[in-house]
Scaffold this active site. Sequence first.
Site, PDB file in Angstrom:
ATOM      1  N   SER A 439      -7.200 -14.828  10.622  1.00  0.00           N
ATOM      2  CA  SER A 439      -7.736 -16.193  10.604  1.00  0.00           C
ATOM      3  C   SER A 439      -7.392 -16.960  11.866  1.00  0.00           C
ATOM      4  CB  SER A 439      -7.256 -16.955   9.370  1.00  0.00           C
ATOM      5  OG  SER A 439      -5.987 -16.546   8.965  1.00  0.00           O
ATOM      6  N   HIS A 460     -14.304 -12.626   9.367  1.00  0.00           N
ATOM      7  CA  HIS A 460     -13.369 -13.582   8.772  1.00  0.00           C
ATOM      8  C   HIS A 460     -13.917 -14.110   7.447  1.00  0.00           C
ATOM      9  CE1 HIS A 460     -11.370 -17.811   9.096  1.00  0.00           C
ATOM     10  NE2 HIS A 460     -10.675 -17.004   8.338  1.00  0.00           N
ATOM     11  N   ASN A 510     -11.956 -22.876  11.181  1.00  0.00           N
ATOM     12  CA  ASN A 510     -10.597 -23.415  11.214  1.00  0.00           C
ATOM     13  C   ASN A 510     -10.406 -24.417  12.346  1.00  0.00           C
ATOM     14  OD1 ASN A 510      -9.656 -22.154   8.951  1.00  0.00           O
ATOM     15  ND2 ASN A 510      -8.952 -20.328  10.035  1.00  0.00           N
TER      16      ASN A 510
HETATM   17  P1  NAD Z   1      -1.227 -10.998   1.892  1.00  0.00           P
HETATM   18  O1  NAD Z   1       0.177 -11.152   2.308  1.00  0.00           O
HETATM   19  O2  NAD Z   1      -1.646 -11.445   0.521  1.00  0.00           O
HETATM   20  O3  NAD Z   1      -1.661  -9.466   2.020  1.00  0.00           O
HETATM   21  C1  NAD Z   1      -1.340  -8.637   3.091  1.00  0.00           C
HETATM   22  C2  NAD Z   1      -1.229  -7.230   2.567  1.00  0.00           C
HETATM   23  O4  NAD Z   1      -1.133  -6.342   3.649  1.00  0.00           O
HETATM   24  C3  NAD Z   1      -0.003  -6.987   1.684  1.00  0.00           C
HETATM   25  O5  NAD Z   1      -0.409  -6.407   0.465  1.00  0.00           O
HETATM   26  C4  NAD Z   1       0.836  -6.038   2.496  1.00  0.00           C
HETATM   27  O6  NAD Z   1       1.600  -5.137   1.686  1.00  0.00           O
HETATM   28  C5  NAD Z   1      -0.205  -5.326   3.304  1.00  0.00           C
HETATM   29  N1  NAD Z   1       0.329  -4.727   4.509  1.00  0.00           N
HETATM   30  C6  NAD Z   1       1.182  -5.259   5.396  1.00  0.00           C
HETATM   31  N2  NAD Z   1       1.429  -4.385   6.392  1.00  0.00           N
HETATM   32  C7  NAD Z   1       0.700  -3.274   6.121  1.00  0.00           C
HETATM   33  C8  NAD Z   1       0.552  -2.031   6.788  1.00  0.00           C
HETATM   34  N3  NAD Z   1       1.182  -1.771   7.916  1.00  0.00           N
HETATM   35  N4  NAD Z   1      -0.286  -1.133   6.242  1.00  0.00           N
HETATM   36  C9  NAD Z   1      -0.911  -1.388   5.088  1.00  0.00           C
HETATM   37  N5  NAD Z   1      -0.782  -2.559   4.419  1.00  0.00           N
HETATM   38  C10 NAD Z   1       0.014  -3.484   4.938  1.00  0.00           C
HETATM   39  O7  NAD Z   1      -2.094 -11.734   2.993  1.00  0.00           O
HETATM   40  P2  NAD Z   1      -3.588 -12.263   2.916  1.00  0.00           P
HETATM   41  O8  NAD Z   1      -3.538 -13.705   2.545  1.00  0.00           O
HETATM   42  O9  NAD Z   1      -4.400 -11.334   2.134  1.00  0.00           O
HETATM   43  O10 NAD Z   1      -4.012 -12.210   4.447  1.00  0.00           O
HETATM   44  C11 NAD Z   1      -4.362 -11.020   5.092  1.00  0.00           C
HETATM   45  C12 NAD Z   1      -5.075 -11.323   6.382  1.00  0.00           C
HETATM   46  O11 NAD Z   1      -6.208 -12.145   6.117  1.00  0.00           O
HETATM   47  C13 NAD Z   1      -4.254 -12.105   7.396  1.00  0.00           C
HETATM   48  O12 NAD Z   1      -4.599 -11.679   8.683  1.00  0.00           O
HETATM   49  C14 NAD Z   1      -4.684 -13.530   7.165  1.00  0.00           C
HETATM   50  O13 NAD Z   1      -4.507 -14.345   8.298  1.00  0.00           O
HETATM   51  C15 NAD Z   1      -6.148 -13.337   6.888  1.00  0.00           C
HETATM   52  N6  NAD Z   1      -6.807 -14.417   6.144  1.00  0.00           N
HETATM   53  C16 NAD Z   1      -6.161 -15.031   5.112  1.00  0.00           C
HETATM   54  C17 NAD Z   1      -6.804 -16.046   4.423  1.00  0.00           C
HETATM   55  C18 NAD Z   1      -6.129 -16.731   3.277  1.00  0.00           C
HETATM   56  O14 NAD Z   1      -6.624 -17.770   2.837  1.00  0.00           O
HETATM   57  N7  NAD Z   1      -5.055 -16.202   2.753  1.00  0.00           N
HETATM   58  C19 NAD Z   1      -8.112 -16.415   4.778  1.00  0.00           C
HETATM   59  C20 NAD Z   1      -8.743 -15.734   5.818  1.00  0.00           C
HETATM   60  C21 NAD Z   1      -8.085 -14.745   6.495  1.00  0.00           C
END
Ligand code: NAD
Length: 727
Positions: A439, A460, A510
């Site tokens: 993001s 995204h 964003n």
């Molecule tokens: P989250 O913490 O819920 O999930 C991340 C997952 O990735 C976890 O389950 C973790 O175990 C896994 N992980 C970490 N390292 C890993 C690896 N090396 N190999 C495999 N799996 C691995 O986070 P999220 O909120 O789902 O966000 C994930 C991505 O999406 C981020 O880049 C975030 O910026 C982006 N994003 C988030 C949102 C939001 O609202 N939360 C919105 C848009 C984009």
Amino acid sequence: MTDFTYVVDGDGVATITWDVVPKSMNVMSMAGFAELSAHIDAALADAGVKGVIITSGKKDFAGGMDLNVIAQMRTGGAQAIFDGVMQMHGVLRKIERAGMDPKTLKGGKPIVAALPGTALGIGLELPLSCHRIIAADNPKAKIGLPEIMVGIFPGAGGTTRLVRKLGAMMAAPFLLEGKLSDPKSARNAGLIDEVVAPEDLLTRAKEWVLAAKDADLVKPWDAKGYKMPGGAPYHPAGFMTFVGASAMVNGKTQGVYPAAKALLSAVYEGALVPFDTALKIEARQFTSVLMNPSSTAMIRSLFINKEALEKGANRPAEPDQAVKRLGVIGAGMMGAGIAYVSANAGIEVVLIDAAQDAADRGKAHSESLLDKGMKRGKVTSDKKAEVLARITATTDYATLAGCDLIVEAVFEDPKVKAEVTAKVEAAVGPDCIFATNTSTLPITALAKASARPDQFIGIHFFSPVDKMNLVEIIKGKATGDRAVAKALDFVRQIRKTPIVVNDARFFYANRCIIPYINEGIRMVAEGVAPALVENAAKLVGMPLGPLQLVDETSIDLGVKIAKATKAAMGEAYPDGAVDDVIFRMADLGRLGRKANAGFYAYDDKGGRLGLWDGLQAEWPVRDGQPDLAEVQHRLLMAQVLEAVRALEEGVLTDIREGDVGAILGWGFAPWSGGPFGWLDIIGAARAVEICDTLAPAFGTRFEAPALLREMAAKGQTFYGSTARKAA
Ligand code: NAD
């Protein structure tokens, strides 16, 4: 042009078949109306014709009025719109009266609507003017009047007829919320009369026509002694309905949607007068809505341009890139959601996390969403099993073999993302496209970890993935056309709306949302009453005030973004005043909804109670509060000027994407059609004037971008004849 064909069979039953040949769905135009009218005249004049069936040559009946035509009607002026609408009323009223003697109500010819499938907007208003509506039992069909969703209301008699048929209270969800029903629910609600097996549709319609008696043709409102179900406005029960409806609509819309107000007026005023006068009132109110620039802006962004983007308006000319096997890395909140929407769209999904239980939890998210769907009767157990069988939850990267697209959604950490990129590329074939769901991290920098940066792109999603329809596709410097086409084809498969932007800090959405939140927080620090900030936002059509929004997205995320942005920008970082507030909130443990404590107070179950009363002790409300308009200008301009700068800098290359993305991505005042739509409504000159008032008082962030000044000087608009798509 022939949109309608006319055939009379040996039993004297005429069938008028609607089939707009070049289109997959029937839509009505003024020329189509004229054809329909001529066929009705022919049927009524022909002594050999006993009755008429109106049906469709397609699997559906009709999608509605051609909204391109409606969007252009405004150019003709109010009188032309009113005359055009009254002409439609004339044709539909002719169908309803069907040649009967106006005094005795005898001698008319039965006219039945036979609907094979979906019937929306005018596609239901026309049947409502017929004497009976029979629909095929087609559970996929949608029946209803969705006009309100694009900023207008049913203006071809649908409003007046439905209220008289069902009563104001029962008609309300269909008119005010645009509720759609399948044929059986539509019959149960009284929208239509009968549902039959698809193969029996025309036989049953003909049987009804041949058996119909004079009395079957008389609408309740044309019969003597008609009383509106539920009571007209001056009836004690009706009074309650109308007072309640008015309060409810204004509560929900904050009075910013002209169509909702006009619809209520048409219903209320129409209920007090005879039917034909009510139609005139409906036409007058409909005209006022079409003359309001908000309806044009809403139709443009929420329908015409949204659809154009979904159909690939900005897709590079590449062969079909439909995704067959998708790899999702990271089964957290986002990854789990992406896996669900993809499997639901028929794509095979490999869902990978670092630990098997995390991957399984990610897959369980799909199961719980499917279970919810089953409870609501939307998902069958077969469908659930099918969707779940498409998701393989694993830790084994070798399973990614054969994937043609990867979406990475691991932690927002460049190092972790780089490791994952290398691991994935070692496991997949050379043609696989790699997308990151980051993001905030620049795509171009993340692409450095890739051996194939031309196949590296940002896709995204917004949270929650299953509900949010916007997907922002971000091109890094090296991203190639095939990657863009792949991302667009993927978004199309999962039936979401894409925008394509270039790489820059916070991309597009964003970039605009953060200043909106920050402006609200800044005002709290200045001593502006938090309730004024929140209400000012809602009164201008934002779905959430900035303080509620930051509570929803979480204050620690705000802190994280602030720290990272400050580290990247150094001295130039402009948001110190905001940080004082959010860092303090974080210190107090008030991290937002997830902590049951933020700018708002929450009960134990997470229900939002009201603004936290401790805010006053931290940031006392100062004497002398700003005008509502000033607060609104600050909140809107904080977003809108970023959108203009994004266009100036070439991050956005198409204002349509800027507007559609703003409404779908963060709910930017939908009545305005989006930031560029809003600027066109107020005019560039007025926008510059507002900037020139705000900038000296509140800071350089409000300085008018050069593009806006130039447009003001030249009298240009974004969408007008001198429209500019990109700077
Ligand atoms: P989250 O913490 O819920 O999930 C991340 C997952 O990735 C976890 O389950 C973790 O175990 C896994 N992980 C970490 N390292 C890993 C690896 N090396 N190999 C495999 N799996 C691995 O986070 P999220 O909120 O789902 O966000 C994930 C991505 O999406 C981020 O880049 C975030 O910026 C982006 N994003 C988030 C949102 C939001 O609202 N939360 C919105 C848009 C984009």
